[in-house]
Enzyme design. Structure first.
Site, PDB file in Angstrom:
ATOM      1  CG  HIS A 282      46.654  49.375  50.368  1.00  0.00           C
ATOM      2  ND1 HIS A 282      47.371  48.427  50.184  1.00  0.00           N
ATOM      3  CD2 HIS A 282      46.114  49.364  51.511  1.00  0.00           C
ATOM      4  CE1 HIS A 282      47.357  47.760  51.161  1.00  0.00           C
ATOM      5  NE2 HIS A 282      46.405  48.065  51.945  1.00  0.00           N
TER       6      HIS A 282
ATOM      7  CE1 TYR B  99      49.399  37.100  37.486  1.00  0.00           C
ATOM      8  CE2 TYR B  99      49.227  38.835  39.361  1.00  0.00           C
ATOM      9  CZ  TYR B  99      49.981  38.228  37.887  1.00  0.00           C
ATOM     10  OH  TYR B  99      50.713  38.891  37.535  1.00  0.00           O
TER      11      TYR B  99
ATOM     12  CG  HIS C 284      10.724  18.079  30.122  1.00  0.00           C
ATOM     13  ND1 HIS C 284      11.207  18.387  28.879  1.00  0.00           N
ATOM     14  CD2 HIS C 284      11.565  18.461  31.137  1.00  0.00           C
ATOM     15  CE1 HIS C 284      12.266  18.889  29.144  1.00  0.00           C
ATOM     16  NE2 HIS C 284      12.514  19.213  30.555  1.00  0.00           N
TER      17      HIS C 284
ATOM     18  CB  SER D  85      42.062  49.622  48.882  1.00  0.00           C
ATOM     19  OG  SER D  85      41.782  48.844  50.094  1.00  0.00           O
TER      20      SER D  85
ATOM     21  CG  ASP E 134      44.658  45.227  56.160  1.00  0.00           C
ATOM     22  OD1 ASP E 134      43.441  45.109  55.839  1.00  0.00           O
ATOM     23  OD2 ASP E 134      45.064  46.386  56.059  1.00  0.00           O
TER      24      ASP E 134
ATOM     25  CD  GLN F  77      52.707  37.039  30.680  1.00  0.00           C
ATOM     26  OE1 GLN F  77      51.843  37.727  30.155  1.00  0.00           O
ATOM     27  NE2 GLN F  77      53.820  37.851  31.051  1.00  0.00           N
TER      28      GLN F  77
ATOM     29  CD  GLU G  31      38.499  46.717  50.266  1.00  0.00           C
ATOM     30  OE1 GLU G  31      38.964  47.919  50.034  1.00  0.00           O
ATOM     31  OE2 GLU G  31      39.391  45.965  50.157  1.00  0.00           O
ATOM     32  CG  HIS G  32      38.899  47.795  54.880  1.00  0.00           C
ATOM     33  ND1 HIS G  32      39.249  48.033  53.780  1.00  0.00           N
ATOM     34  CD2 HIS G  32      39.405  46.712  55.209  1.00  0.00           C
ATOM     35  CE1 HIS G  32      40.052  47.463  53.115  1.00  0.00           C
ATOM     36  NE2 HIS G  32      40.264  46.409  54.147  1.00  0.00           N
TER      37      HIS G  32
ATOM     38  CG  ASN H 182      48.839  44.106  35.628  1.00  0.00           C
ATOM     39  OD1 ASN H 182      48.176  43.541  35.445  1.00  0.00           O
ATOM     40  ND2 ASN H 182      50.220  44.195  35.410  1.00  0.00           N
TER      41      ASN H 182
ATOM     42  CD  GLU I 238       7.600  24.951  32.666  1.00  0.00           C
ATOM     43  OE1 GLU I 238       8.722  24.473  32.013  1.00  0.00           O
ATOM     44  OE2 GLU I 238       7.370  25.868  33.608  1.00  0.00           O
TER      45      GLU I 238
ATOM     46  CD  GLN J 213      42.011  50.886  52.637  1.00  0.00           C
ATOM     47  OE1 GLN J 213      42.294  50.445  51.671  1.00  0.00           O
ATOM     48  NE2 GLN J 213      42.276  50.138  53.642  1.00  0.00           N
TER      49      GLN J 213
END
Lengths: 425, 425
Positions: free
Chosen positions: A254, A121, A412, A229, A353, A183, A319-320, A206, A407, A251
Site C-alpha cells: 500500500h 472524497y 433554572h 495502514s 478489503d 478545494q 488496524e488489521h 493526501n 449549582e 499490506q
C-alpha cells in the site's frame, strides 16, 4: 529481511501527521478562497494543482456511459457482488428510534435518524479505488442518507477513474464532481454555486485533504484522519508461512509507511516467513514500495506464549489483525484492541478489503483503542426526546430546584418554580 | 428587550472557537512540558495558574468524607435519584455484539466493547457542576468502562467543589485529581507518574481545555468541543408566556454568549414573552450574564405558520428545542435537527438538564445537523470479525483477485492466489 524484535519495547505507533507550516498555510488559504469566491476559486485551484481547465465540474451521463463501456465485465460483476455483501453486513447494524412510556405520563426516547447530505472524497491517480466508493457510500445509504456527493481529482486528461465511476453508478450515486484536494473539502464544507454543502465528509486523501478535514471539523463532521495502514498477524506453528508472508506483503504494497508485523510463538515460523517474504517480494510489481515498508516498518516478534502475543497485539491495537492460531475462536475474548479481526487461514486480509462485507475503513495507528471501523452509526445522529408529565413535574420539581440551586443557577430553579406556582394555584 | 427578527435571514451560528495565537502557543507548551516532565510539570502549572501548591494531586478519602458531611441531604438524595434516572435512560441504549453464521461456514460479526479507561474533565469555580459528573460518567459506566478518572482544578484553598465529589462518590468514581487546564488534558493523554493515560477525554472546559483537547485528538479520542449553549422555543398561542420566558432565561444565565430564541406563530405571545423576560430578568441573581445574553444573542422570530417555524428550527439545529405547540407530538417527524427535544408545557429545559434521564451534553452551534447527545455509543468501540471459510474462498477467490488487480494491487491478488493454488493442489 524482516527484522526480529523484542516484544517488550516494540511499538508501531507514529506521531499524528499534522503537516508542515507551509502546508497548513496553503490549506488555510485554499479554504478561505473557496469560502469567499466559490466555484471560481475551485476552478482556479484545479488548474493550478491538477493542471486541467474543466468545462464543467460535474461528471456527465456521457462520462458514466464511457466508464461502463470501458470496464471489464468480470470486474463489474465482482463490484456488484461485493456491494451486495457490504450492504448485507451493514444492514445488520441499523438501529431504530425508541421510546419509553411511563405510567406517570412521561415519555422519554431517542430519535435515531440519518444525516441529510454527505460528501465522499475519493483520491485520484493510482490511489483511485472503486472499493473505497463502496465502503464509504454503502454505510451512508444503509443509514438512509438521501444525498451523497462524491469528489475526486480529475486526471490530466480531465477524466475520472472508470472503476470509481462504475462503483458509484452501481450504487446509484450520480452526483460526482471532478474536484480534489483541499478545494474539494472547502466546497463540500461551505458550498459553492455548483456544489451544495454537506453535513459530513468521509474518505481518505493526501496530506492537504487530511489537513483541510481537520480544519473544517466542527463546521461539518469528518471521519477519522487515517494514518498509514497496518497489519499484525498472530500465528503459531499451525500457520502456513506462505499465507502469512503474502498477507504481510499485501499490506506493505500500500505504502512505504505501512507496517506489517508478525507476532508468533514459533521461531521456525518466524524464519520461514522471513524467507517467504524475501521470495515473494522479489517478484512483486510494487516491489519498491513493499520493500521500503518491510525494511522500515516490518517486524517479527517472537513471544513465549499466545498470552504474551495477545498482550503485544492489545498494545499495538492494530488496524488489521489476522489470527492464524490452531483454535482462533478460543482467543477472541482476549483481543481487546483491533479494527478488524481475521480468523483462520482463509480469512486473508484482501477478503475483507474487497468482498466479505465488513468495512475496510478501519482505525489506524493505535486508534483501535477507542475508535471503530466505519459503520452505519457514523451516518446516523440521535436526538433526545423528553415529554415530561404534569404529574412528574409536581412530584419531582422540588428536587430539580434543589439541584439547580446547588449549582447556583437560580433561573433554572425558577423555570421549574413558575410552573409549580401556577399549576398548584 | 429581546429583539424581533425576520425568519428568512436569522441565524445563531457562530465561528468555531480556535483561540488566539498566544493561547494556542501556551497550550502547545503545556502539552509538551507535561509529556516530557510528567508530574513535575503538572504541579508547576498548577502553582502558576491555580495559585496553589498541592501536597498530593489525588483527592483523599478524607476529602470525600468532608464533602459528604458538607452537602445538604436533600441535594444528595436528589443527586442519587437523578443518577438512577440517567442510568435507566442510558441503559436502554446498550447494544450487544452480534454474529452471522452462513451455511458455507463463513462467520461475520461485530464485537461491541467498552473503552478501557476514560478521563472526565470537570471545570472548577462557579462552573463546577455535579450534574456534569453524572451526565458524563454514567454513560461510560453503562457502556462498561472500567476506569474513570476525574480531573478538576483545585480552588485557591486546594479543595474541590463538594457537590462534584459527592456526585463522583455516589457513582463509585474514586479516582479524582485536583488538576485542571491544559495540564490536566496533557496528563490524561500522555500519562504521568501519578495519572495513567486514558483512551478518551470528555467534559467541558475553558478555551485552554478546549484547545488542548483539539490538539491531542487522534492520540486519544475526545467528545465534541462545545460552543455556547442555545435554546429555541417553538410556540403557538397555547403557550404560557411566563413558562417560555423562564426557560429562555434559564439558558441565558449560563453565559453571556448563550443564545435564547423564541420562534412563534403568535404575535401576542411574542409581545407577552418580551415583557415577561424583562420582568423575570430584573430579579435574577445572574442578571448581568443573562441580560448580556438576551441583548446580544436573544431573538424572537414571528413566523406565518408552524411549518415555517419548523424550517427555522431545522436551519438553526438548536442544542435544546422546546416545542410548546397545541399538539407537540404531531410535529416530531418534521423536526430534523435538534440535540434534545422537549415536548409540551411541563418539559422545561432544567428537567432535562438535571433529572429526567437523557443527557445534558448536547451538540451546540448547529452541530445537531450531524452530531448527537453524549450517549453510551461514545464509550463503546467496534471491531469487525471475519472468519472466512475454505468453501467461500474457493468460490469467490477469483472475484477478489479481479477487484485487487483492477486497483493495481497485485500483492493483494497474490495473497488470495497463493491459497487457491495450495488448496486446489
Amino acid at each position: 529481511m524482516m527484522k526480529i524484535v523484542e516484544a517488550a519495547n516494540f511499538s508501531t505507533r507514529r506521531d499524528v501527521e499534522t503537516g508542515t507550516k507551509t502546508q497548513r498555510a496553503a490549506v488555510l488559504e485554499i479554504l478561505q478562497a473557496v469560502k469567499n469566491e466559490g466555484d471560481a476559486a475551485v476552478l482556479r485551484f484545479t488548474e493550478q494543482f491538477d493542471r486541467i481547465t474543466l468545462d464543467g465540474m460535474r461528471v456527465t451521463e456521457e462520462e458514466f456511459r464511457q466508464a461502463l463501456d470501458e470496464i471489464d465485465s468480470e470486474v463489474r460483476d465482482a463490484i456488484r457482488e461485493a456491494a451486495a455483501n457490504i450492504r448485507d453486513y451493514h444492514s445488520r447494524q441499523m438501529r431504530q428510534s425508541w421510546m419509553t412510556t411511563q405510567e406517570s405520563g412521561t415519555m422519554l426516547g431517542q430519535l435515531i435518524r440519518p444525516l441529510q447530505r454527505v460528501g465522499l472524497y475519493v483520491p485520484g491517480g493510482t490511489a483511485a479505488y472503486p472499493s473505497s466508493v463502496l465502503m464509504n457510500a454503502i454505510p451512508a445509504q444503509v443509514a438512509g442518507v438521501e444525498e451523497i456527493a462524491v469528489v475526486t481529482p480529475p486526471g490530466k486528461d480531465g477524466a475520472v477513474n472508470p472503476g470509481v465511476l462504475v462503483a458509484a453508478y452501481e450504487l446509484g450515486v450520480k452526483e460526482v464532481y471532478k474536484v480534489g484536494g483541499a478545494q474539494a473539502i472547502a466546497a463540500l464544507t461551505y458550498g459553492t454555486e455548483t456544489i451544495k454543502p454537506v453535513d459530513k465528509i468521509v474518505g481518505p486523501g493526501n496530506i492537504y485533504v487530511a489537513l483541510a478535514k481537520r480544519e473544517v471539523f466542527g463546521l461539518v463532521d469528518i471521519d477519522m484522519v487515517a494514518g498509514p495502514s497496518e497489519i499484525v498477524v498472530l500465528a503459531d506453528s499451525s500457520a502456513n508461512p506462505a499465507y502469512v508472508a503474502a498477507d504481510l506483503l499485501s499490506q506493505a504494497e500500500h505504502d512505504a509507511m505501512a507496517s506489517a508485523v508478525l507476532v508468533t510463538t514459533c521461531r521456525e515460523l518466524a524464519q520461514a516467513v522471513q524467507q517467504e517474504v524475501e521470495q515473494q517480494l522479489a517478484v512483486l510489481p510494487r516491489k519498491e514500495i513493499a520493500e521500503a515498508s518491510i525494511r522500515e516498518h516490518g517486524a517479527i516478534c517472537v513471544v513465549d506464549s499466545v498470552e504474551q502475543g495477545l498482550d503485544v497485539v492489545n498494545r499495538l491495537a492494530p488496524e488489521h489483525l489476522e489470527v492464524m492460531l490452531e483454535d482462533p475462536m478460543a482467543h477472541i475474548g482476549k483481543i481487546k484492541n483491533a479494527g478488524a479481526i481475521f480468523l483462520g487461514p482463509y480469512s486473508s486480509e484482501p477478503v475483507g478489503d474487497y468482498f466479505a462485507g465488513p468495512n475496510h475503513v478501519l482505525p489506524t495507528n493505535g486508534t483501535a483503542r477507542f475508535s471503530s471501523p466505519l459503520n452505519v452509526d457514523d451516518f446516523l445522529k440521535k436526538s433526545s426526546l423528553i415529554s415530561y408529565s404534569r404529574q412528574d413535574l409536581l412530584a419531582h420539581g422540588a428536587k430539580i430546584i434543589a439541584l439547580a440551586r446547588q449549582e447556583g443557577l437560580e433561573a433554572h430553579a425558577r423555570a421549574i418554580q413558575v410552573r409549580l406556582d401556577n399549576e398548584q394555584k
